[in-house]
Design an enzyme around this catalytic site. Structure first.
Site, PDB file in Angstrom:
ATOM      1  N   ASP A 265     -13.410  -4.150   4.098  1.00  0.00           N
ATOM      2  CA  ASP A 265     -12.039  -3.782   3.806  1.00  0.00           C
ATOM      3  C   ASP A 265     -11.128  -4.687   4.651  1.00  0.00           C
ATOM      4  O   ASP A 265     -11.586  -5.482   5.469  1.00  0.00           O
ATOM      5  CB  ASP A 265     -11.820  -2.286   4.116  1.00  0.00           C
ATOM      6  CG  ASP A 265     -10.616  -1.733   3.375  1.00  0.00           C
ATOM      7  OD1 ASP A 265     -10.562  -0.512   3.140  1.00  0.00           O
ATOM      8  OD2 ASP A 265      -9.721  -2.529   3.021  1.00  0.00           O
ATOM      9  N   GLU A 462      -2.403   5.266   2.253  1.00  0.00           N
ATOM     10  CA  GLU A 462      -3.343   5.192   3.378  1.00  0.00           C
ATOM     11  C   GLU A 462      -2.897   6.061   4.554  1.00  0.00           C
ATOM     12  O   GLU A 462      -2.388   7.165   4.358  1.00  0.00           O
ATOM     13  CB  GLU A 462      -3.528   3.721   3.767  1.00  0.00           C
ATOM     14  CG  GLU A 462      -4.074   2.878   2.603  1.00  0.00           C
ATOM     15  CD  GLU A 462      -4.581   1.539   3.025  1.00  0.00           C
ATOM     16  OE1 GLU A 462      -4.166   0.522   2.447  1.00  0.00           O
ATOM     17  OE2 GLU A 462      -5.433   1.485   3.933  1.00  0.00           O
TER      18      GLU A 462
HETATM   19  C1  GLC Z   1      -6.688  -1.385   2.047  1.00  0.00           C
HETATM   20  C2  GLC Z   1      -7.510  -0.250   1.496  1.00  0.00           C
HETATM   21  C3  GLC Z   1      -8.418  -0.629   0.360  1.00  0.00           C
HETATM   22  C4  GLC Z   1      -7.785  -1.739  -0.465  1.00  0.00           C
HETATM   23  C5  GLC Z   1      -7.653  -2.959   0.414  1.00  0.00           C
HETATM   24  C6  GLC Z   1      -6.981  -4.132  -0.314  1.00  0.00           C
HETATM   25  O1  GLC Z   1      -6.684  -1.368   3.440  1.00  0.00           O
HETATM   26  O2  GLC Z   1      -8.277   0.479   2.439  1.00  0.00           O
HETATM   27  O3  GLC Z   1      -8.635   0.546  -0.426  1.00  0.00           O
HETATM   28  O4  GLC Z   1      -8.610  -2.037  -1.584  1.00  0.00           O
HETATM   29  O5  GLC Z   1      -6.918  -2.693   1.596  1.00  0.00           O
HETATM   30  O6  GLC Z   1      -5.648  -3.830  -0.613  1.00  0.00           O
END
Ligand code: GLC
Length: 612
Positions: A265, A462
């Site tokens: 991530d 988030e």
């Molecule tokens: C974020 C999220 C993830 C997402 C990624 C790219 O931090 O945790 O779900 O796909 O970044 O945006």
């Protein structure tokens, strides 16, 4: 599952690559921090467009032009392996980054419908809009199983049931890939089970419970051939998932036989160690194959090469990672695909199309859960003098929530194509009027027979959606894990709606005090403690984050379609401010939902709730 002939092609390509080119393929940069020239020079494996990150004026044509430029640079094999680059986006409820894309309900509302066919239809529509942008990869579906609704990402889950998460997640991933877009199952593993619902926090569970609750939803989509999977920020029993060799290599790759890409991530490896080289070593050796290192991708390449040269990371591990990346690109047909600009539907700018908006409206309608309906307040009659109020009544941005045009979501009606709930009611009941300041101060029983008051949360994404008291929690969570934590500023300190948004109860009570029955419609990414708001209302609807088609909500309020949604997780009672999801102390149990004709949607759930 994999075409063995491609394995031969894969091996030949791998053999022809230098170490630096292999590491380039393991690298995913963000579009704002890497140019097409960088993609060529470093043989970058992928580009991501982060939440809200869009090219030019954010038209489909701009997206195609951007991806075409990345593509052309990648396949130019002068002094480069000429390997096509993958470009990915978080199209988690429609292609939310793209202005004009269809915006569907977030997963929590789809959990209230619990219809795999509907989820597949949404995946297909979303895939068409992704492909029109020249993209190949969607960082969805989330297979999260929320266990505490203080979690800011509750709305990205289908609820608290592992079976539903697996069923709907598998339907979404399968349909997406059938339409030609690579799915990415996330977040591996246990993201919804963290202590006190802290995003990126610590999930403390015995293996049996982790397997039954958080691993189980992955089995069906993996069996269906999902090709990519994203590691989770959280830790399990103190160890960060991004560095967890058992979870990534022994369980996922060896036991479950996963042959695709495990993606980190966003800078998720940073939390493994203060020393970046050590963090890289730990995550590569744990089994991660591709690294989402949006800005510091150059440093990542340098330091991983050093780790290999110093013998801390083997060439066998590098070759395994690059083989998986090439395998996915071959399996997807990327080497034979035309450039983005020449692909079917590329640059189509007629989104949202009428069929996609109809689908989004149907999904919004079916996701509505009726929790209370006294004195047959609902369904409303078009002949009634309806007053519409509440801060979320005329706000498409608020009803869409996070991951819509921008990462944290939008405010107002100007940036998303659709209809607010007010606009939907007005279209169906032309005599309805909107409260001047949305606060119901103009409610008058001589002019209004009933009021619809749209209340609830404002957008977040988030950790910014977490409900958390006090900073000591960071220390406690941090002390529970081997690594670092980076909690984002929380949405608030209380799940009690009247504490976090007192303006809502004030509006409800102001209107009810004038003898006008109130229909409360709650816009929220999760269940909240709403006992006082429910008491002040004659009818109460959990609307979740219904997306851009507010008319779908209006169709249930006006009885054009019956309520059919059921709670995808328990609704907390007045004492349940800790967010723990348990039917026992719930105001309403999971599965609860009324029909406006007072019949119950699901007899079993009502019997469980002792609805005699
Ligand atoms: C974020 C999220 C993830 C997402 C990624 C790219 O931090 O945790 O779900 O796909 O970044 O945006």
């Amino acid at each position: 599952m994999w075409d063995r002939d491609q394995e031969g092609v894969l091996a030949a390509r791998l053999k022809s690559m230098t170490l630096r080119q292999k590491i380039g393929q393991m690298t995913m940069a963000e579009r704002l921090f890497a140019s097409p020239e960088d993609v060529k020079q470093f043989a970058l494996g992928a580009i991501l467009c982060g939440g809200g990150s869009h090219p030019g004026s954010n038209s489909a044509a701009d997206w195609v032009a951007m991806n075409d430029a990345f593509w052309q640079a990648a396949v130019d094999d002068t002094d480069s392996p000429g390997i096509p680059v993958l470009v990915g986006v978080d199209a988690v409820h429609g292609h939310g980054n793209l202005r004009g894309a269809t915006v569907f309900p977030h997963n929590i509302g789809l959990g209230a419908v619990d219809d795999a066919g509907l989820v597949a239809e949404i995946a297909r529509a979303t895939a068409k809009e992704i492909l029109a942008s020249g993209l190949e990869w969607n960082f969805a579906p989330a297979l999260s199983v929320v266990q505490n609704c203080r979690w800011g990402r509750t709305y990205e889950s289908f609820g608290n049931d592992p079976g539903r998460a697996g069923r709907l997640g598998a339907a979404y991933a399968k349909a997406l890939q059938e339409e030609g877009v690579i799915a990415c199952l996330k977040h591996w593993v246990g993201d919804g089970g963290t202590w006190q619902g802290m995003d990126q926090g610590e999930t403390t569970l015995p293996w049996e419970e982790l397997e039954a609750t958080h691993v189980a939803p992955y089995l069906a989509p993996l069996a269906d051939g999902a090709m990519t999977l994203m590691a989770s920020f959280n830790s399990w029993n103190g160890d960060k998932c991004h560095g967890h060799r058992f979870l990534i290599t022994e369980l996922l790759k060896e036991k479950l036989g996963f042959e695709g890409i495990v993606l980190s991530d966003w800078d998720g490896i940073d939390y493994l160690d203060k020393d970046y080289g050590a963090a890289i070593r730990k995550s590569v050796n744990a089994g991660l194959d591709m690294f989402m290192v949006p800005e510091r991708w150059r440093e990542f390449i340098e330091k991983l090469e050093a780790q290999v040269r110093e013998g801390h990371v083997s060439m066998t591990r590098i070759d395994d990672a690059v083989s998986r990346i090439l395998r996915v690109k071959l399996r997807y047909g990327l080497f034979d695909a035309p450039r983005p600009a020449l692909r079917p539907g590329a640059g189509e700018s007629n989104f949202p199309t009428a069929p996609h908006r109809d689908l989004a409206r149907r999904a919004a309608r079916q996701s509505q859960v009726l929790l209370k309906n006294e004195r047959q307040t609902l369904p409303l009659k078009r002949s009634q003098r309806i007053l519409v109020a509440g801060k979320n009544a005329d706000n498409i941005g608020h009803q869409c929530g996070g991951w819509t045009v921008s990462w944290q979501g939008e405010n107002g009606n100007d940036t998303i194509i659709g209809e607010s709930i007010w606009q939907g009611i007005k279209a169906l009941a032309p005599s309805a009027v909107l409260s001047e300041n949305l606060d119901g101060a103009d409610a008058d029983p001589n002019h209004h027979d009933v009021a619809v008051v749209v209340i609830g949360e404002t957008p977040y994404a988030e950790g910014h959606g977490d409900i958390r008291q006090g900073d000591h929690l960071f220390v406690e969570a941090g002390s529970m894990i081997n690594g670092l934590m980076n909690p984002l500023e929380a949405y608030g300190q209380s799940l009690v709606l009247a504490e976090r948004h007192p303006e809502d109860l004030a509006c409800l009570e102001r209107i009810a005090a004038r003898g006008i029955p109130v229909v409360a419609v709650l816009i929220s990414g999760r269940p909240l403690v709403t006992s006082r708001e429910i008491a002040a209302s004659a009818a109460f609807v959990a609307s979740w984050l219904p997306g851009a088609e507010g008319r779908g909500v209006a169709e249930t309020l006006l009885g054009i379609h019956e309520f059919s949604g059921r709670l995808p997780l328990p609704w907390p009672g007045p004492e349940q401010t800790d967010g723990v999801l348990a039917d026992s102390a719930a105001e309403f149990p999971a599965g609860f939902g009324l029909q406006s004709n007072a019949k119950v949607v699901d007899r079993a759930a009502q019997v469980a709730y002792k609805m005699a």
